[in-house]
Design a protein around this motif. Sequence first.
Motif, PDB file in Angstrom:
ATOM      1  N   ASN A 291       0.798  -1.135   0.073  1.00 57.22           N
ATOM      2  CA  ASN A 291      -0.114  -0.238   0.266  1.00 57.22           C
ATOM      3  C   ASN A 291       0.826   1.245   0.030  1.00 57.22           C
ATOM      4  O   ASN A 291       1.178   1.680   1.119  1.00 57.22           O
ATOM      5  N   LYS A 292       1.261   1.914  -1.145  1.00 55.74           N
ATOM      6  CA  LYS A 292       2.225   2.743  -1.166  1.00 55.74           C
ATOM      7  C   LYS A 292       1.723   4.134  -0.770  1.00 55.74           C
ATOM      8  O   LYS A 292       2.547   4.916  -0.039  1.00 55.74           O
ATOM      9  N   GLU A 293       0.566   4.424  -0.659  1.00 53.88           N
ATOM     10  CA  GLU A 293      -0.024   5.710  -0.181  1.00 53.88           C
ATOM     11  C   GLU A 293       0.239   5.645   1.305  1.00 53.88           C
ATOM     12  O   GLU A 293       0.682   6.450   2.099  1.00 53.88           O
ATOM     13  N   ALA A 294      -0.445   4.503   1.996  1.00 51.84           N
ATOM     14  CA  ALA A 294      -0.191   4.366   3.497  1.00 51.84           C
ATOM     15  C   ALA A 294       1.239   4.325   3.967  1.00 51.84           C
ATOM     16  O   ALA A 294       1.610   4.998   4.859  1.00 51.84           O
ATOM     17  N   SER A 296       3.793   5.831   2.549  1.00 48.10           N
ATOM     18  CA  SER A 296       4.276   7.350   2.356  1.00 48.10           C
ATOM     19  C   SER A 296       3.591   8.092   3.516  1.00 48.10           C
ATOM     20  O   SER A 296       4.437   8.972   4.177  1.00 48.10           O
ATOM     21  N   MET A 297       2.511   7.721   4.140  1.00 46.18           N
ATOM     22  CA  MET A 297       1.927   8.415   5.184  1.00 46.18           C
ATOM     23  C   MET A 297       2.846   7.989   6.442  1.00 46.18           C
ATOM     24  O   MET A 297       3.113   8.951   7.268  1.00 46.18           O
ATOM     25  N   GLU A 300       5.917   9.840   6.641  1.00 51.19           N
ATOM     26  CA  GLU A 300       5.667  11.070   6.793  1.00 51.19           C
ATOM     27  C   GLU A 300       5.630  11.375   8.190  1.00 51.19           C
ATOM     28  O   GLU A 300       6.153  12.413   8.987  1.00 51.19           O
TER      29      GLU A 300
END
Length: 309
Positions: A291-294, A296-297, A300
């Motif tokens: 899950n690339k989006e999760a 990167s979060m 962050e």
Amino acid sequence: MEKFEQIFSFINEKAEKYEKAEGITFLDAVLQSLEDVLDEKEPLAFQDASKEEIRKAIQIAILKGMRKTSQPNHQMTPDTLGLLVGYFVEQFFEEQLKTSPISLLDPAVGTGNLLLTVMNLLDGKVSATGIEVDELLIRLAADSAELIEQPVVLYHQDALQKMLVDPVDAVVCDLPVGYYPNEEVAVEYELCAHEGMSYAHHLFIEQSIKHTKEGGYLFFLIPANMFESEQSKDLHKFLKKATWIQAVIQLPENLFATKAHEKSILILQKQSKSLKAPREVLLAKVPNMSNKEALSMFFEKVQMWKESK
């Protein structure tokens, strides 16, 4: 074929020949094949390959050997976890790495996969020491380090006995989990069990802290339930006295075969009079790696925590 697949095929074919011809285990045959390359008995299939391609190819050959013999102490830290540990080492030493290299210690180095993954990530900025009690594993680690040209000094010994290692900037270790059989040695440790056998993973933590410079960091892969065991109260007390807990990072369940094998990353800092404890401990969970989006979060969140320290 990718370069690392070519190298793997080369090692694999040689190892299979040795295994048949000499009646040895595949893992011993892999060692023999790597030593042939180092002795230049073979044309080098490794030319033009990157350090990571060579490490990966050797790792896959070793994994194949481990699956065939499956000894309980023959385990390897997966790349994903090695890269995550490397990421945290890089974050915590970001300023220092700009000006000077750091020294690393892995007191349970095994085949070297965790240590060499971290060293490849910080290529040229790290020198390291590894300790390993199993002779076959340490020879595989030594050959791998030599083939990828990483500066590692290795000692073949029980790391819980006296170690002649200067204090290091950082420790990275996939902790060996279980009871430690040598009670005469365990008695020397503060974390020795009051009754019954002591946990090897607790003693490894204590020994690692002893060999870390003041203000240095320790990055451990720990059993996810380590702080729930019957000896965990003493461990907690000891950590509070000697270190500051910087972070506890839960790893995705899908990386592990069963719940019992689940791990977390524990990051400690050895206390120093000239430094202070973090304002808050970073508690985070790594999402599913696909899950690339999760993901990167998650990175962050780590950056935000770092900036607020």
